[in-house]
Design a protein around this motif. Structure first.
Motif, PDB file in Angstrom:
ATOM      1  N   UNK A 133      27.151  43.945  37.665  1.00 19.80           N
ATOM      2  CA  UNK A 133      26.740  45.294  37.264  1.00 19.80           C
ATOM      3  C   UNK A 133      27.864  46.307  37.422  1.00 19.80           C
ATOM      4  N   UNK A 134      28.871  45.980  38.229  1.00 17.58           N
ATOM      5  CA  UNK A 134      30.008  46.893  38.384  1.00 17.58           C
ATOM      6  C   UNK A 134      30.715  47.140  37.060  1.00 17.58           C
ATOM      7  N   UNK A 135      30.567  46.229  36.112  1.00 12.92           N
ATOM      8  CA  UNK A 135      31.246  46.389  34.830  1.00 12.92           C
ATOM      9  C   UNK A 135      30.619  47.491  33.976  1.00 12.92           C
ATOM     10  N   UNK A 136      29.451  47.991  34.387  1.00 12.41           N
ATOM     11  CA  UNK A 136      28.875  49.133  33.671  1.00 12.41           C
ATOM     12  C   UNK A 136      29.719  50.389  33.881  1.00 12.41           C
ATOM     13  N   UNK A 137      30.357  50.478  35.042  1.00 16.57           N
ATOM     14  CA  UNK A 137      31.201  51.643  35.330  1.00 16.57           C
ATOM     15  C   UNK A 137      32.690  51.320  35.252  1.00 16.57           C
ATOM     16  N   UNK A 138      33.044  50.060  35.509  1.00 18.99           N
ATOM     17  CA  UNK A 138      34.441  49.614  35.402  1.00 18.99           C
ATOM     18  C   UNK A 138      34.433  48.403  34.470  1.00 18.99           C
ATOM     19  N   UNK A 139      34.582  48.613  33.166  1.00 21.81           N
ATOM     20  CA  UNK A 139      34.362  47.529  32.199  1.00 21.81           C
ATOM     21  C   UNK A 139      35.197  46.276  32.433  1.00 21.81           C
ATOM     22  N   UNK A 140      36.403  46.426  32.953  1.00 22.98           N
ATOM     23  CA  UNK A 140      37.264  45.264  33.173  1.00 22.98           C
ATOM     24  C   UNK A 140      37.157  44.725  34.597  1.00 22.98           C
ATOM     25  N   UNK A 141      36.202  45.206  35.386  1.00 24.71           N
ATOM     26  CA  UNK A 141      36.083  44.825  36.794  1.00 24.71           C
ATOM     27  C   UNK A 141      36.245  43.306  36.975  1.00 24.71           C
ATOM     28  N   UNK A 142      37.034  42.906  37.982  1.00 24.37           N
ATOM     29  CA  UNK A 142      37.652  43.681  39.060  1.00 24.37           C
ATOM     30  C   UNK A 142      39.015  44.275  38.708  1.00 24.37           C
ATOM     31  N   UNK A 143      39.387  44.165  37.445  1.00 27.76           N
ATOM     32  CA  UNK A 143      40.692  44.672  37.030  1.00 27.76           C
ATOM     33  C   UNK A 143      40.649  46.168  36.719  1.00 27.76           C
ATOM     34  N   UNK A 144      41.778  46.792  36.896  1.00 33.22           N
ATOM     35  CA  UNK A 144      42.056  48.121  36.351  1.00 33.22           C
ATOM     36  C   UNK A 144      43.393  47.988  35.633  1.00 33.22           C
ATOM     37  N   UNK A 145      43.379  47.400  34.437  1.00 36.12           N
ATOM     38  CA  UNK A 145      44.647  47.053  33.787  1.00 36.12           C
ATOM     39  C   UNK A 145      45.463  48.294  33.452  1.00 36.12           C
ATOM     40  N   UNK A 146      46.757  48.235  33.660  1.00 34.51           N
ATOM     41  CA  UNK A 146      47.606  49.350  33.233  1.00 34.51           C
ATOM     42  C   UNK A 146      47.599  49.468  31.716  1.00 34.51           C
ATOM     43  N   UNK A 147      47.998  50.622  31.228  1.00 34.70           N
ATOM     44  CA  UNK A 147      48.110  50.811  29.788  1.00 34.70           C
ATOM     45  C   UNK A 147      49.089  49.799  29.200  1.00 34.70           C
ATOM     46  N   UNK A 148      48.937  49.573  27.917  1.00 31.44           N
ATOM     47  CA  UNK A 148      49.783  48.586  27.242  1.00 31.44           C
ATOM     48  C   UNK A 148      51.268  48.871  27.453  1.00 31.44           C
ATOM     49  N   UNK A 225      55.208  29.835  50.442  1.00 26.58           N
ATOM     50  CA  UNK A 225      54.646  31.131  50.841  1.00 26.58           C
ATOM     51  C   UNK A 225      53.128  31.089  50.928  1.00 26.58           C
ATOM     52  N   UNK A 226      52.486  30.370  50.001  1.00 28.32           N
ATOM     53  CA  UNK A 226      51.032  30.397  49.926  1.00 28.32           C
ATOM     54  C   UNK A 226      50.531  31.767  49.506  1.00 28.32           C
ATOM     55  N   UNK A 227      49.232  31.880  49.326  1.00 27.41           N
ATOM     56  CA  UNK A 227      48.680  33.178  48.937  1.00 27.41           C
ATOM     57  C   UNK A 227      48.948  34.245  49.990  1.00 27.41           C
ATOM     58  N   UNK A 228      48.789  33.879  51.272  1.00 27.34           N
ATOM     59  CA  UNK A 228      48.916  34.879  52.328  1.00 27.34           C
ATOM     60  C   UNK A 228      50.325  35.446  52.417  1.00 27.34           C
ATOM     61  N   UNK A 229      51.308  34.720  51.923  1.00 25.79           N
ATOM     62  CA  UNK A 229      52.676  35.203  51.987  1.00 25.79           C
ATOM     63  C   UNK A 229      53.179  35.780  50.683  1.00 25.79           C
ATOM     64  N   UNK A 230      52.267  36.082  49.752  1.00 25.82           N
ATOM     65  CA  UNK A 230      52.656  36.557  48.427  1.00 25.82           C
ATOM     66  C   UNK A 230      52.221  38.005  48.233  1.00 25.82           C
ATOM     67  N   UNK A 231      53.170  38.865  47.907  1.00 25.07           N
ATOM     68  CA  UNK A 231      52.872  40.262  47.613  1.00 25.07           C
ATOM     69  C   UNK A 231      53.011  40.501  46.116  1.00 25.07           C
ATOM     70  N   UNK A 232      52.308  41.527  45.630  1.00 26.89           N
ATOM     71  CA  UNK A 232      52.296  41.720  44.182  1.00 26.89           C
ATOM     72  C   UNK A 232      52.039  43.172  43.820  1.00 26.89           C
ATOM     73  N   UNK A 233      52.318  43.494  42.555  1.00 25.75           N
ATOM     74  CA  UNK A 233      51.869  44.749  41.967  1.00 25.75           C
ATOM     75  C   UNK A 233      50.384  44.588  41.636  1.00 25.75           C
ATOM     76  N   UNK A 234      49.544  45.417  42.223  1.00 25.92           N
ATOM     77  CA  UNK A 234      48.109  45.251  42.040  1.00 25.92           C
ATOM     78  C   UNK A 234      47.637  45.599  40.636  1.00 25.92           C
ATOM     79  N   UNK A 235      46.736  44.777  40.137  1.00 22.46           N
ATOM     80  CA  UNK A 235      46.073  45.029  38.854  1.00 22.46           C
ATOM     81  C   UNK A 235      44.589  45.330  39.069  1.00 22.46           C
ATOM     82  N   UNK A 236      44.184  45.592  40.311  1.00 23.43           N
ATOM     83  CA  UNK A 236      42.769  45.684  40.647  1.00 23.43           C
ATOM     84  C   UNK A 236      42.295  47.130  40.714  1.00 23.43           C
ATOM     85  N   UNK A 237      41.007  47.305  40.468  1.00 25.20           N
ATOM     86  CA  UNK A 237      40.407  48.621  40.591  1.00 25.20           C
ATOM     87  C   UNK A 237      40.297  49.007  42.062  1.00 25.20           C
ATOM     88  N   UNK A 238      40.358  50.303  42.313  1.00 27.12           N
ATOM     89  CA  UNK A 238      40.137  50.810  43.670  1.00 27.12           C
ATOM     90  C   UNK A 238      38.681  51.201  43.883  1.00 27.12           C
TER      91      UNK A 238
END
Length: 269
Positions: A133-148, A225-238
């Motif tokens: 149901x979160x996609x009713x307010x955030x259509x791409x949930x859990x993503x908040x994709x940056x502009x093209x 590194x595994x997942x726990x040792x990997x940092x990234x630019x977030x694509x997720x909604x806040x």
């Protein structure tokens, strides 16, 4: 170009089972299912036979059993589906492929993240939030994709073998992972499934990740590194929904002349 009859039958039955799993009250033999039965091969006939054996009451038990049947049907449909389900179905992930329609493939990636395009081959899509149901307010949930125009700036190129490893560690949990892929007895099998998924895109595919370690090296050691040792630019909604904070993510994008594949792992608490 029209789809082959057997693929059409598989797609029809997949959509029907998914609707039943979602709780839609459908008759046992609507027109699409009859068409699937007429045009389908062994997987279709097997699934329809199993479906007829499931009691339709109580409804919640029926939906659970249909969900299990759908997973097994998808597993049997093709080796790619089977590899995707083995590798990623037990962790919070997103895996989907869409058509390549634009020279600037960022448009195609955004279409996949917004679930606005189907898989060109009708193969499995793993999406925990498909009916959230979160996609009713955030259509791409859990993503908040940056502009093209901004999306490529958050990504880094990866060599093919590094892409395999990045995909393989998505089988891990972000927190309290008891068995990182690097130390699992089935490590080679996990890597083989990841390689099967990426083989779909062919030898000329280009790979991109949001992992910042790839900024200076297109072949980082994701296994070490595994997942726990990997940092990234977030694509997720806040946005905060359903009691979950989305804190970490790792993404992998495959780009070809015909398709874009998107694989993502989420850390949520």
């Amino acid at each position: 170009m029209p789809l082959p009859a057997d693929q059409t039958a598989l797609d029809l039955l997949d959509a029907y089972l998914e609707a039943l799993w979602d709780g839609t009250d459908l008759p046992l033999s609507p027109g699409p299912v009859r068409l699937a039965a007429e045009g389908g091969g062994e997987p279709v006939h097997w699934a329809l036979d199993q479906l007829r054996r499931i009691p339709r009451e109580p409804k919640d038990a029926f939906a659970r059993q249909v969900g299990g049947l759908l997973a097994e049907f998808r597993y049997r449909r093709c080796p790619w589906n089977a590899a995707a389900l083995r590798l990623l179905n037990d962790t919070y992930t997103f895996a989907a492929t869409g058509p390549r329609r634009y020279e600037d493939w960022a448009h195609d990636v955004r279409a996949v993240l917004h679930r606005s395009v189907p898989d060109p081959r009708g193969w499995v899509r793993l999406d925990w939030d498909r009916t959230n149901a979160a996609r009713h307010t955030v259509p791409a949930y859990p993503f908040d994709p940056p502009d093209t125009s901004e999306l490529p700036g958050r990504l880094y190129r990866l060599e093919a073998e590094a892409a395999v490893a990045a995909l393989a560690i998505m089988a891990e949990e972000w927190q309290s992972e008891p068995a990182p892929v690097r130390s699992r007895p089935d490590r080679d099998a996990v890597l083989a499934d990841a390689r099967t998924l990426l083989d779909r895109y062919g030898p000329t595919a280009r790979y991109w990740t949001n992992a910042t370690t790839a900024a200076s090296d297109p072949a980082p050691d994701f296994l070490a590194a595994g997942l726990q040792g990997t940092e990234s630019h977030g694509f997720l909604t806040s946005e905060y929904h359903n009691g979950l904070d989305l804190l970490e993510d790792l993404g992998l994008i495959a780009v070809t002349d015909d398709e874009v594949g998107v694989f993502w792992s989420f850390g949520a608490y």
